[in-house]
Scaffold this active site. Structure first.
Site, PDB file in Angstrom:
ATOM      1  N   CYS A  67       0.841  -1.191   0.000  1.00  0.00           N
ATOM      2  CA  CYS A  67       0.000   0.000   0.000  1.00  0.00           C
ATOM      3  C   CYS A  67       0.879   1.244   0.000  1.00  0.00           C
ATOM      4  O   CYS A  67       1.829   1.351   0.785  1.00  0.00           O
ATOM      5  CB  CYS A  67      -0.917  -0.008   1.223  1.00  0.00           C
ATOM      6  SG  CYS A  67      -1.992   1.434   1.349  1.00  0.00           S
TER       7      CYS A  67
ATOM      8  N   CYS B 117      -1.580   5.289   7.020  1.00  0.00           N
ATOM      9  CA  CYS B 117      -2.924   4.758   7.282  1.00  0.00           C
ATOM     10  C   CYS B 117      -2.930   3.870   8.527  1.00  0.00           C
ATOM     11  O   CYS B 117      -1.999   3.105   8.767  1.00  0.00           O
ATOM     12  CB  CYS B 117      -3.392   3.965   6.075  1.00  0.00           C
ATOM     13  SG  CYS B 117      -4.991   3.161   6.274  1.00  0.00           S
TER      14      CYS B 117
ATOM     15  N   CYS C   2      -3.882  -0.965   8.675  1.00  0.00           N
ATOM     16  CA  CYS C   2      -3.027  -2.155   8.816  1.00  0.00           C
ATOM     17  C   CYS C   2      -1.799  -1.796   9.646  1.00  0.00           C
ATOM     18  O   CYS C   2      -1.282  -0.694   9.543  1.00  0.00           O
ATOM     19  CB  CYS C   2      -2.554  -2.673   7.454  1.00  0.00           C
ATOM     20  SG  CYS C   2      -3.873  -3.158   6.322  1.00  0.00           S
TER      21      CYS C   2
ATOM     22  N   CYS D 279      -7.654  -0.064  -1.933  1.00  0.00           N
ATOM     23  CA  CYS D 279      -7.078  -0.606  -0.710  1.00  0.00           C
ATOM     24  C   CYS D 279      -6.640  -2.034  -0.995  1.00  0.00           C
ATOM     25  O   CYS D 279      -7.456  -2.856  -1.424  1.00  0.00           O
ATOM     26  CB  CYS D 279      -8.096  -0.576   0.432  1.00  0.00           C
ATOM     27  SG  CYS D 279      -7.512  -1.336   1.958  1.00  0.00           S
TER      28      CYS D 279
ATOM     29  N   GLN E 276     -18.035 -13.454   8.720  1.00  0.00           N
ATOM     30  CA  GLN E 276     -16.572 -13.419   8.717  1.00  0.00           C
ATOM     31  C   GLN E 276     -16.056 -12.644   7.507  1.00  0.00           C
ATOM     32  O   GLN E 276     -16.512 -12.850   6.384  1.00  0.00           O
ATOM     33  CB  GLN E 276     -16.010 -14.835   8.701  1.00  0.00           C
ATOM     34  CG  GLN E 276     -16.371 -15.665   9.920  1.00  0.00           C
ATOM     35  CD  GLN E 276     -15.610 -15.240  11.165  1.00  0.00           C
ATOM     36  OE1 GLN E 276     -14.841 -14.303  11.150  1.00  0.00           O
ATOM     37  NE2 GLN E 276     -15.841 -15.936  12.266  1.00  0.00           N
TER      38      GLN E 276
ATOM     39  N   TYR F 198     -24.085 -17.476  20.775  1.00  0.00           N
ATOM     40  CA  TYR F 198     -23.676 -16.303  19.995  1.00  0.00           C
ATOM     41  C   TYR F 198     -23.667 -16.684  18.506  1.00  0.00           C
ATOM     42  O   TYR F 198     -22.677 -16.502  17.804  1.00  0.00           O
ATOM     43  CB  TYR F 198     -22.293 -15.796  20.421  1.00  0.00           C
ATOM     44  CG  TYR F 198     -22.095 -15.663  21.913  1.00  0.00           C
ATOM     45  CD1 TYR F 198     -22.477 -14.502  22.593  1.00  0.00           C
ATOM     46  CD2 TYR F 198     -21.528 -16.703  22.656  1.00  0.00           C
ATOM     47  CE1 TYR F 198     -22.291 -14.387  23.962  1.00  0.00           C
ATOM     48  CE2 TYR F 198     -21.346 -16.587  24.031  1.00  0.00           C
ATOM     49  CZ  TYR F 198     -21.723 -15.430  24.678  1.00  0.00           C
ATOM     50  OH  TYR F 198     -21.532 -15.321  26.032  1.00  0.00           O
TER      51      TYR F 198
ATOM     52  N   GLU G  99     -28.820 -16.069  20.310  1.00  0.00           N
ATOM     53  CA  GLU G  99     -28.227 -14.818  19.828  1.00  0.00           C
ATOM     54  C   GLU G  99     -29.026 -13.648  20.388  1.00  0.00           C
ATOM     55  O   GLU G  99     -30.258 -13.690  20.431  1.00  0.00           O
ATOM     56  CB  GLU G  99     -28.252 -14.791  18.298  1.00  0.00           C
ATOM     57  CG  GLU G  99     -27.989 -13.455  17.646  1.00  0.00           C
ATOM     58  CD  GLU G  99     -26.606 -12.904  17.955  1.00  0.00           C
ATOM     59  OE1 GLU G  99     -26.513 -11.702  18.230  1.00  0.00           O
ATOM     60  OE2 GLU G  99     -25.627 -13.685  17.920  1.00  0.00           O
TER      61      GLU G  99
ATOM     62  N   ASP H 227     -18.903 -18.763  20.102  1.00  0.00           N
ATOM     63  CA  ASP H 227     -18.290 -17.817  19.176  1.00  0.00           C
ATOM     64  C   ASP H 227     -18.678 -16.404  19.610  1.00  0.00           C
ATOM     65  O   ASP H 227     -19.402 -15.693  18.912  1.00  0.00           O
ATOM     66  CB  ASP H 227     -18.748 -18.096  17.747  1.00  0.00           C
ATOM     67  CG  ASP H 227     -17.964 -17.277  16.716  1.00  0.00           C
ATOM     68  OD1 ASP H 227     -16.986 -16.616  17.102  1.00  0.00           O
ATOM     69  OD2 ASP H 227     -18.346 -17.308  15.529  1.00  0.00           O
TER      70      ASP H 227
ATOM     71  N   CYS I  36     -11.826 -14.244  18.454  1.00  0.00           N
ATOM     72  CA  CYS I  36     -10.994 -13.286  17.717  1.00  0.00           C
ATOM     73  C   CYS I  36     -10.130 -12.469  18.665  1.00  0.00           C
ATOM     74  O   CYS I  36      -9.498 -11.501  18.246  1.00  0.00           O
ATOM     75  CB  CYS I  36     -11.869 -12.363  16.867  1.00  0.00           C
ATOM     76  SG  CYS I  36     -13.030 -11.360  17.813  1.00  0.00           S
TER      77      CYS I  36
END
Length: 455
Positions: free
Chosen positions: A79, A85, A88, A166, A290, A317, A338, A383, A410
């Protein structure tokens, strides 16, 4: 330069050090005079000069001033604005080194935060380290010259870095970015100003079904007062053949929340279709799905192998059934819980779309619903969001004693905390910890942990 005593370090001092590893924050970690020093924009193996920004007794934070000797793993970023930026953190890190770092990050979290000695498997690399994101949300601003800008914020600020492409988003979205910005400028629609809190457009959202190519455009604004917005939406459907719908999400609140509670369909459909594991999913502007479809498909075989043959599976979840529905064919029946009613409605629609009948979905706080259900499942899929599971969920699971638990996370820190609670007193045995790189070029990592009840 900093004093060799290590006791008189001050903000503004300069020091030289070698970066040893990468942290879950994305920063490089080095050591000097008995202190850990965190330095963004560095690569393991870099020998650098850094300027101290914050000094504590056991650690310091610094900014990179000069790379004195570059690491073999330092590469030219893909990039052109990677140094500015904030989207990332690791574009200067060679991809194999990123993957290795994520394994270490998960291992460190389990050992340091969870006091767990389980071996972490090598991270499963993404087949495409670039062009993998199927969803992006760009803040909008108007420049001093009146140009409409969209992009990510400069690191550590709210100054926008304007982008027309991007490298981490699906490349099929690139042509839309410049075109939509130009059309917004031609329409002279107002742009929200976070300082004055003026009304107008706040964000531009783009989603693509990576398997189907269908694209959904979402404008996020404070209100629906955008002249001729429906006509412009119809034009976008004509100009961009892969666009199947244009939506307007209303967010009148102030703060960092991107989406509001109300979404209007301006043209076409309010959703796109994506395929995962040979199933079709309807995905709207507010749907959690995802962001890396390829890696989501690599996660599924791990879950299927572990959970197959279960009589009764609880998916806690469950969202819109992204994992629930592919697992339904492997088990007797599935109950998905959920908190968001709209996600539950969409999950049921996705089940109906695919002719899946052995699933049931309920809306409400997971910890509340779970406590109210008298039955004990023999398998559970967790999850949760980044904050992890509520303590009440862990307590119910330890009480109900499902034979198998698969935990998808995550956030290595909250995963370590929850695994420690589940395994306390040797109630559960940790069989496998498998990281997967869902988020190349960043420090984020997805992990699945498999647990078995100890008889």
């Amino acid at each position: 330069m900093a004093s060799s005593s290590g006791l008189t370090w001050r903000q503004g001092d300069r020091l030289t050090l070698t970066i040893e590893s990468l942290c879950d924050s994305g920063d490089g970690l080095g050591r000097a005079e008995g202190r850990v020093v965190f330095v963004p924009d560095t690569v393991p193996g870099d020998h650098i000069q850094a300027k101290l920004l914050q000094v504590r007794s056991r650690y310091a934070r610094a900014e990179l001033e000069e790379v004195l000797e570059a690491s073999p793993d330092r590469i030219r970023p893909a990039c052109i604005v990677a140094d500015k930026c904030g989207g990332c953190q690791w574009q200067t890190v060679d991809y194999p080194a990123q993957v290795e770092a994520k394994t270490v990050i998960v291992q460190d979290a389990l050992q340091r935060l969870g006091q767990l000695s389980a071996e972490v498997q090598p991270t499963i690399a993404a087949p495409y380290p670039l062009g993998y994101r199927n969803k992006v949300s760009y803040p909008l601003r108007r420049s001093d010259r009146g140009e409409v800008q969209a992009g990510y914020f400069r690191k550590g600020s709210h100054r926008l870095i304007n982008l027309n492409q991007c490298p981490v988003q699906d490349q099929r979205l690139d042509p839309l970015l410049a075109g939509i910005k130009a059309d917004i400028a031609d329409r002279d629609w107002p742009i929200y100003d976070e300082q004055t809190r003026s009304r107008g457009l706040r964000h531009l959202g783009l989603r693509i079904g990576q398997r189907t190519g269908e694209i959904l455009i979402t404008l996020i604004a404070t209100d629906d007062q955008l002249p001729e917005v429906e006509a412009q939406a119809e034009q976008w459907l004509t100009i961009y053949p892969d666009v199947v719908g244009v939506c307007l999400n209303l967010n009148p609140t102030h703060g960092n929340r991107i989406l509001g509670d109300e979404t209007l369909c301006l043209a076409g459909r309010s959703y796109l279709i994506e395929c995962l594991d040979d199933l079709e999913f309807a995905i709207g502007p507010e749907t959690f799905f995802q962001v890396n479809t390829e890696q989501a498909e690599r996660l599924l075989p791990i879950l299927k192998d572990f959970l197959q043959g279960s009589n009764r599976l609880f998916d806690l979840y469950c969202g819109v059934g992204t994992l629930t529905l592919p697992l339904a064919s492997e088990v007797g029946s599935v109950l998905g819980l959920e908190i968001l009613p709209e996600s539950v409605a969409q999950a049921q629609q996705n089940a109906d779309r695919n002719g899946i009948t052995n699933v049931e979905f309920r809306a409400g706080a997971v910890e509340t619903l779970l406590a109210q259900i008298p039955e004990s499942p023999d398998a559970v899929l967790l999850d949760p969001p980044r904050k992890g599971c509520e303590p009440a969920v862990i307590e119910v699971l330890r009480d109900r004693q499902p034979q198998r638990i698969a935990y998808v996370s995550c956030n290595p820190a909250t995963l370590a905390r929850d695994l420690q609670a589940l395994c306390a007193g040797d109630r559960y045995r940790l069989l496998l910890v498998q990281p997967l790189d869902f988020f190349p070029q960043t420090a984020h990592v997805e992990t699945v942990a498999l647990l078995e009840w100890q008889e």
